[in-house]
Every structure is written in structure tokens, then in C-alpha cells.
Enzyme design. Sequence first.
Site, mmCIF file in Angstrom:
data_model
loop_
_atom_site.group_PDB
_atom_site.id
_atom_site.type_symbol
_atom_site.label_atom_id
_atom_site.label_comp_id
_atom_site.label_asym_id
_atom_site.label_seq_id
_atom_site.Cartn_x
_atom_site.Cartn_y
_atom_site.Cartn_z
ATOM 1 N N ALA A 198 -2.366 -2.628 3.118
ATOM 2 C CA ALA A 198 -2.900 -3.029 1.819
ATOM 3 C C ALA A 198 -4.232 -2.340 1.495
ATOM 4 O O ALA A 198 -4.569 -2.144 0.330
ATOM 5 C CB ALA A 198 -3.058 -4.545 1.788
ATOM 6 N N THR B 63 -6.628 -0.800 -2.281
ATOM 7 C CA THR B 63 -7.764 -1.509 -2.894
ATOM 8 C C THR B 63 -8.507 -0.595 -3.867
ATOM 9 O O THR B 63 -9.019 -1.056 -4.886
ATOM 10 C CB THR B 63 -8.749 -2.041 -1.835
ATOM 11 O OG1 THR B 63 -9.205 -0.960 -1.030
ATOM 12 C CG2 THR B 63 -8.116 -3.104 -0.957
ATOM 13 N N GLN C 85 3.480 -0.900 4.747
ATOM 14 C CA GLN C 85 3.675 -2.355 4.631
ATOM 15 C C GLN C 85 3.556 -2.783 3.178
ATOM 16 O O GLN C 85 3.817 -3.930 2.859
ATOM 17 C CB GLN C 85 2.587 -3.106 5.408
ATOM 18 C CG GLN C 85 2.580 -2.884 6.879
ATOM 19 C CD GLN C 85 1.894 -4.021 7.617
ATOM 20 O OE1 GLN C 85 2.525 -4.742 8.359
ATOM 21 N NE2 GLN C 85 0.612 -4.192 7.413
ATOM 22 N N ILE D 77 3.919 -3.264 -0.886
ATOM 23 C CA ILE D 77 5.056 -3.584 -1.753
ATOM 24 C C ILE D 77 4.779 -3.116 -3.177
ATOM 25 O O ILE D 77 5.495 -3.471 -4.098
ATOM 26 C CB ILE D 77 5.320 -5.113 -1.735
ATOM 27 C CG1 ILE D 77 4.048 -5.895 -2.115
ATOM 28 C CG2 ILE D 77 5.818 -5.556 -0.366
ATOM 29 C CD1 ILE D 77 4.264 -7.402 -2.264
ATOM 30 N N HIS E 72 8.326 -3.680 3.953
ATOM 31 C CA HIS E 72 8.235 -5.026 3.376
ATOM 32 C C HIS E 72 8.845 -5.105 1.984
ATOM 33 O O HIS E 72 8.591 -6.048 1.249
ATOM 34 C CB HIS E 72 6.779 -5.505 3.353
ATOM 35 C CG HIS E 72 6.258 -5.840 4.721
ATOM 36 N ND1 HIS E 72 4.940 -6.163 4.982
ATOM 37 C CD2 HIS E 72 6.886 -5.907 5.916
ATOM 38 C CE1 HIS E 72 4.785 -6.405 6.274
ATOM 39 N NE2 HIS E 72 5.951 -6.250 6.858
ATOM 40 N N CYS F 77 19.588 -11.255 -6.925
ATOM 41 C CA CYS F 77 20.187 -12.580 -7.112
ATOM 42 C C CYS F 77 20.488 -13.208 -5.758
ATOM 43 O O CYS F 77 21.024 -12.544 -4.862
ATOM 44 C CB CYS F 77 21.469 -12.444 -7.938
ATOM 45 S SG CYS F 77 22.295 -14.038 -8.115
ATOM 46 N N CYS G 161 25.509 -15.118 -12.849
ATOM 47 C CA CYS G 161 25.986 -16.316 -12.128
ATOM 48 C C CYS G 161 25.011 -17.487 -12.225
ATOM 49 O O CYS G 161 25.334 -18.594 -11.778
ATOM 50 C CB CYS G 161 26.271 -15.984 -10.661
ATOM 51 S SG CYS G 161 24.783 -15.683 -9.706
ATOM 52 N N SER H 135 -5.273 -3.952 8.923
ATOM 53 C CA SER H 135 -5.976 -4.648 9.994
ATOM 54 C C SER H 135 -5.136 -4.665 11.274
ATOM 55 O O SER H 135 -5.604 -5.077 12.319
ATOM 56 C CB SER H 135 -6.289 -6.079 9.555
ATOM 57 O OG SER H 135 -5.084 -6.748 9.227
HETATM 58 P P1 NAD Z 1 -4.658 -6.452 5.638
HETATM 59 O O1 NAD Z 1 -5.075 -7.128 4.370
HETATM 60 O O2 NAD Z 1 -4.399 -7.266 6.828
HETATM 61 O O3 NAD Z 1 -5.763 -5.383 6.050
HETATM 62 C C1 NAD Z 1 -6.286 -4.467 5.131
HETATM 63 C C2 NAD Z 1 -7.408 -3.718 5.845
HETATM 64 O O4 NAD Z 1 -7.813 -2.640 4.980
HETATM 65 C C3 NAD Z 1 -8.647 -4.578 6.081
HETATM 66 O O5 NAD Z 1 -9.090 -4.393 7.414
HETATM 67 C C4 NAD Z 1 -9.668 -4.026 5.076
HETATM 68 O O6 NAD Z 1 -11.003 -4.142 5.525
HETATM 69 C C5 NAD Z 1 -9.229 -2.596 4.950
HETATM 70 N N1 NAD Z 1 -9.599 -1.956 3.685
HETATM 71 C C6 NAD Z 1 -9.765 -2.525 2.475
HETATM 72 N N2 NAD Z 1 -10.052 -1.593 1.540
HETATM 73 C C7 NAD Z 1 -10.060 -0.393 2.196
HETATM 74 C C8 NAD Z 1 -10.260 0.949 1.788
HETATM 75 N N3 NAD Z 1 -10.536 1.270 0.512
HETATM 76 N N4 NAD Z 1 -10.189 1.925 2.721
HETATM 77 C C9 NAD Z 1 -9.931 1.618 4.040
HETATM 78 N N5 NAD Z 1 -9.731 0.373 4.465
HETATM 79 C C10 NAD Z 1 -9.761 -0.633 3.557
HETATM 80 O O7 NAD Z 1 -3.442 -5.528 5.239
HETATM 81 P P2 NAD Z 1 -2.107 -5.246 6.028
HETATM 82 O O8 NAD Z 1 -2.404 -4.959 7.451
HETATM 83 O O9 NAD Z 1 -1.357 -4.253 5.217
HETATM 84 O O10 NAD Z 1 -1.329 -6.630 5.978
HETATM 85 C C11 NAD Z 1 -1.211 -7.305 4.734
HETATM 86 C C12 NAD Z 1 0.182 -7.722 4.357
HETATM 87 O O11 NAD Z 1 0.143 -8.115 2.980
HETATM 88 C C13 NAD Z 1 1.191 -6.625 4.415
HETATM 89 O O12 NAD Z 1 2.314 -7.199 4.954
HETATM 90 C C14 NAD Z 1 1.472 -6.221 2.968
HETATM 91 O O13 NAD Z 1 2.859 -6.179 2.715
HETATM 92 C C15 NAD Z 1 0.945 -7.345 2.130
HETATM 93 N N6 NAD Z 1 0.117 -6.918 0.981
HETATM 94 C C16 NAD Z 1 0.460 -5.815 0.276
HETATM 95 C C17 NAD Z 1 -0.333 -5.409 -0.789
HETATM 96 C C18 NAD Z 1 0.081 -4.164 -1.543
HETATM 97 O O14 NAD Z 1 1.252 -3.841 -1.613
HETATM 98 N N7 NAD Z 1 -0.882 -3.422 -2.109
HETATM 99 C C19 NAD Z 1 -1.478 -6.123 -1.142
HETATM 100 C C20 NAD Z 1 -1.796 -7.273 -0.408
HETATM 101 C C21 NAD Z 1 -0.979 -7.655 0.676
#
Ligand code: NAD
Length: 247
Positions: A24, A28, A103, A105, A121, A129, A156, A193
Site C-alpha cells: 500500500a 500513498t 498486494q 487492489i 489480493h 455475483c 439472479c 510493512s
Molecule cells: P501496510 O499498510 O501494512 O504498510 C505500508 C508501509 O508503507 C508502511 O510501513 C508505511 O510506512 C510505508 N509507506 C507509506 N507511504 C510510503 C511511501 N510513499 N514510500 C515508501 N513507503 C511508504 O501495507 P501492506 O503491507 O501492503 O498491507 C496492507 C494491506 O492492505 C494489503 O493487503 C493491501 O491489499 C491492502 N491495502 C491496499 C491499498 C491499495 O490498494 N492502495 C491501500 C490500503 C490497504
Amino acid sequence: MNENINNIASLLASARKAVVVTGAGISTEAGIPDFRGENGIYRKLGENRVLNIINIDFFRKHPDQFYAFFRENLTFPNVEPSKAHYMLAEMEKRGVIKGIVTQNIDGLHNKAGSKKVIPIHGTADRFVCTGSGCNKVYDYDYVLNHPDIVPSCSECGNILKPDVVLFGENIHNYIDASEMILSADVLLVIGSSLTVYPLAGMVKEFSTITQNLIIINKGYTQLDHAAVVKLDTGKTGDALEAINALI
Ligand code: NAD
């Protein structure tokens, strides 16, 4: 920072098969909050509450509450890829990386032009459906324009489930993802993370076979100790641009 950038560039330049794993945190900079980061959804809404909602039992018992959360927090129709997504697409085009296991979505790797993407994911803009034997698929516009908070199948009448993997469900493409990661000689993890399994387990297994694990993440990850290079930054787009320019 510069030394880490140089080291990452030279590892990627000499790789036979470099593979990228994203979480994720790579999205960001595109404006989508992560879960566990400093501005993440867990901090805003509470980890236990979120974990309680995004699991398959809760979806089955309380689809209305699930969809209220999903519509507000996990739909990304107008979001554009960040520089980091575009840089990875460029690196694939140049042959520097062979593919991405994600991971996420949000579909942003594909939107940025990456071709070999394994989304374990699922994807938030596809809805299936739940009716036995129906399996009809709908897009986000159908759900957005549906009169009910819980969208239902036009054929359905059963409710639709977003095509995302909830806690309690198996991930998609397990074998492809595992093969892609374990056949790499350099693995670059970005914005995760590394707490969510089974992906974190695949990365851990990679790190027991080869030393070439690189992590770019803002803050701590569960596998920092196993990384040959750890770049701690939130400016992932700029970092990837600098790395790409050196190769
Ligand atoms: P996580 O939220 O556990 O970890 C994200 C990590 O990225 C954190 O350690 C954070 O400090 C770091 N981070 C944030 N911004 C950053 C940047 N600009 N550059 C570098 N690092 C940065 O994420 P995860 O391990 O992917 O697990 C989260 C779960 O939630 C996954 O299963 C995912 O499917 C889902 N999710 C997906 C989205 C999306 O699709 N964008 C958003 C939120 C959650």
C-alpha cells in the site's frame, strides 16, 4: 541516501531476474492511504475495527456495513498513478525488472503501463455475483449507479462481492506469485510493512535462499534485518527515478 541509491542501482543492473513486490505504501504518493503507515487507515479508524470489517465472515453477516466501509475507504475510481508506478512501468519496459507482485487492489500498476503484474489480493473495481453458479462480473460504474448500498446481480438478484481478498479467504495467484518471487535473484520490496501473510512469508523465504533482498519503505518492516539494502524514504517516486537514471 545516495549510497543506498547507488547500491540498489548496481544490484538491479547486474540482476538476471529482478522482481518487485509492492504494498500500500507505493500508492500513498498517489493519494491513497495505506493501512499501517503514519497516516494509515488503522490510525484513523482503529486497527481492530478495520480488521473486523474486512473479513469474509463480516461481509456475509453484515454486507450493508461492509459496503459502507468499502465505498468510503477502498474504492479509487479517479486516482492516477504516482511517479513511482510510472517509474516501475518504465523499468519493466527497459528490461531492468521482470515483473511485479502486488498486494494492492487499486489497479495503479496497470494504469501506469506495467504489463507483468500479479495482483494477489484482487482488484477493487471488479465485482462478482455471489449466487451459486452465476459468477457474473460487474464493473465499478454498475455498483456506483446501483440504487442500494449493497449492489445485487441484475440476472439472479444475489448480492455482489468486490473481487478483493478479505481476511479468511485464500489469495489469488498463489503459485504464480510464489514462483515469480522465488525464481528472482534480486527482490525489491516497496511500500509494505511485510506483516500480511502469505506474501510476507514468500519474501522471508526468498531472503533465506539469496541475500539480495532490497527494501524501500518509510519506517520499519518485519524483514529489515534480512535486507542487503534498506532505503527508508517516503519519496519513493524520486528514489526510483534516481535509481532508474543510474542503470
Ligand atoms: P501496510 O499498510 O501494512 O504498510 C505500508 C508501509 O508503507 C508502511 O510501513 C508505511 O510506512 C510505508 N509507506 C507509506 N507511504 C510510503 C511511501 N510513499 N514510500 C515508501 N513507503 C511508504 O501495507 P501492506 O503491507 O501492503 O498491507 C496492507 C494491506 O492492505 C494489503 O493487503 C493491501 O491489499 C491492502 N491495502 C491496499 C491499498 C491499495 O490498494 N492502495 C491501500 C490500503 C490497504
